[in-house]
Design an enzyme around this catalytic site. Structure first.
Site, PDB file in Angstrom:
ATOM      1  N   CYS A   8      -2.313   2.922   9.034  1.00 16.58           N
ATOM      2  CA  CYS A   8      -3.336   1.958   8.583  1.00 16.58           C
ATOM      3  C   CYS A   8      -4.559   1.989   9.497  1.00 16.58           C
ATOM      4  O   CYS A   8      -5.674   1.714   9.055  1.00 16.58           O
ATOM      5  CB  CYS A   8      -2.789   0.538   8.596  1.00 16.58           C
ATOM      6  SG  CYS A   8      -1.403   0.241   7.521  1.00 16.58           S
ATOM      7  N   HIS A  28       0.874  -1.181   0.000  1.00 10.48           N
ATOM      8  CA  HIS A  28       0.000   0.000   0.000  1.00 10.48           C
ATOM      9  C   HIS A  28       0.909   1.229   0.000  1.00 10.48           C
ATOM     10  O   HIS A  28       1.959   1.225   0.665  1.00 10.48           O
ATOM     11  CB  HIS A  28      -0.857   0.073   1.268  1.00 10.48           C
ATOM     12  CG  HIS A  28      -2.132  -0.708   1.232  1.00 10.48           C
ATOM     13  ND1 HIS A  28      -2.617  -1.394   2.333  1.00 10.48           N
ATOM     14  CD2 HIS A  28      -3.059  -0.880   0.255  1.00 10.48           C
ATOM     15  CE1 HIS A  28      -3.772  -1.955   2.025  1.00 10.48           C
ATOM     16  NE2 HIS A  28      -4.067  -1.662   0.769  1.00 10.48           N
TER      17      HIS A  28
HETATM   18  N1  ARG Z   1      -3.821  -7.118   6.434  1.00  6.62           N
HETATM   19  C1  ARG Z   1      -4.215  -5.904   5.780  1.00  6.62           C
HETATM   20  C2  ARG Z   1      -4.153  -6.068   4.273  1.00  6.62           C
HETATM   21  O1  ARG Z   1      -3.258  -6.703   3.808  1.00  6.62           O
HETATM   22  C3  ARG Z   1      -3.359  -4.769   6.222  1.00  6.62           C
HETATM   23  C4  ARG Z   1      -3.822  -3.441   5.711  1.00  6.62           C
HETATM   24  C5  ARG Z   1      -2.948  -2.327   6.135  1.00  6.62           C
HETATM   25  N2  ARG Z   1      -3.521  -1.084   5.775  1.00  6.62           N
HETATM   26  C6  ARG Z   1      -2.858  -0.063   5.199  1.00  6.62           C
HETATM   27  N3  ARG Z   1      -3.486   1.059   5.057  1.00  6.62           N
HETATM   28  N4  ARG Z   1      -1.645  -0.211   4.741  1.00  6.62           N
HETATM   29  O2  ARG Z   1      -4.995  -5.600   3.550  1.00  6.62           O
END
Ligand code: ARG
Length: 273
Positions: free
Chosen positions: A261, A167
């Site tokens: 996150c 991300h």
């Molecule tokens: N386990 C989640 C995923 O892989 C983690 C998300 C983390 N969120 C972020 N905004 N980076 O989607």
């Protein structure tokens, strides 16, 4: 540099049902133990840090069976009172989208629905007058045009190349209207060139900082809340005049998430951008 803190309005989701039951990024190991009570305590501390800084924290009710719902940044993109709902790449997270959408709707935001995969503020970050939009792992490139149309900010595509930084908010932090911090290696050569052009004064993070999700930070323009393990990045930020506040979110990191996150910025209107 102006170091004025802006009061912020955040949406968070208590990790009541947090677990690592599946693996949709390289951080997640479903066989490793997770301490949900510790995750809740770490999350409560993050919420307290925001309150102590004078920010407002709203909460969306967690839903059983959605272990990643704690990652509120993926719940939407909210700018100038408009809320764009999300569409997840992975079926395991699909049901989070309507839960967040319902919250935005009852809160009175003008709603927009995504036409393509769009993982919200995980991949879409407002930096000054530009919307930086990640792609490569989650948010589809096709969604960037829709974002520009809905929000009316020029959208700059950021090509992510390292699966650990899947991300945009794991590879880049917006520090204030003019500056960002990022890990150059997490971006394609072309995106690195764009970042150098747009942010010549940016802070470059090290791989060691990024590997503890140090770039998954939240800045109000003056205070930067970041994982306490990211010590080099914190020192560089202090040299630039920011006040750093370290938090320990080690349990949530097992799912690939950090402070940012867990935090969705709610931008009500032009005055509170
Ligand atoms: N386990 C989640 C995923 O892989 C983690 C998300 C983390 N969120 C972020 N905004 N980076 O989607």
């Amino acid at each position: 540099m102006t170091m004025d803190a802006t009061r912020q309005h955040f949406l968070m989701c208590r990790p009541t049902y947090f677990a690592v039951d599946y693996a949709i990024n390289p951080w997640m190991d479903p066989t490793a133990p997770v301490d949900t009570d510790l995750a809740v305590r770490q999350w409560e501390r993050l919420r307290q840090v925001y309150r102590d800084l004078g920010h407002t924290v709203e909460e969306v009710t967690p839903v059983p069976g959605l272990p990643d719902m704690v990652f509120a940044a993926n719940g939407g993109t909210v700018i100038d009172g408009k809320a764009m709902a999300v569409q997840f790449r992975d079926p395991q997270r699909a049901d989070e989208a309507p839960a967040y959408r319902a919250w935005f709707e009852q809160a009175g935001f003008e709603m927009y629905d995504p036409k393509h995969v769009n993982e919200g503020e995980g991949d879409i970050l407002l930096a000054g007058d530009h919307l930086l939009a990640g792609t490569g792992f989650r948010t589809a490139h096709a969604s960037h045009a829709q974002l520009q149309e809905v929000f009316g900010y020029p959208v700059i595509t950021m090509q992510l190349v390292d699966p650990r930084f899947y991300h945009l908010d794991t590879a880049l932090t917006v520090l204030d209207e003019r500056t960002v911090a990022y890990l150059p290696e997490a971006f394609s050569p072309g995106s690195q060139a764009v970042l150098r052009r747009l942010f010549p004064d940016a802070v470059h993070a090290t791989m060691a900082d990024a590997e503890v999700l140090g770039l998954n930070a939240v800045s109000d323009g003056r205070h930067v809340v970041l994982p306490e393990q990211a010590t080099d990045l914190a020192a560089k930020l202090r040299e630039r005049g920011y006040q750093t506040i370290g938090v320990d979110l080690s349990e949530l990191r097992k799912a690939g998430g950090g402070p940012k996150c867990c935090t969705l910025r709610l931008r009500q209107g032009k005055a509170s951008r």
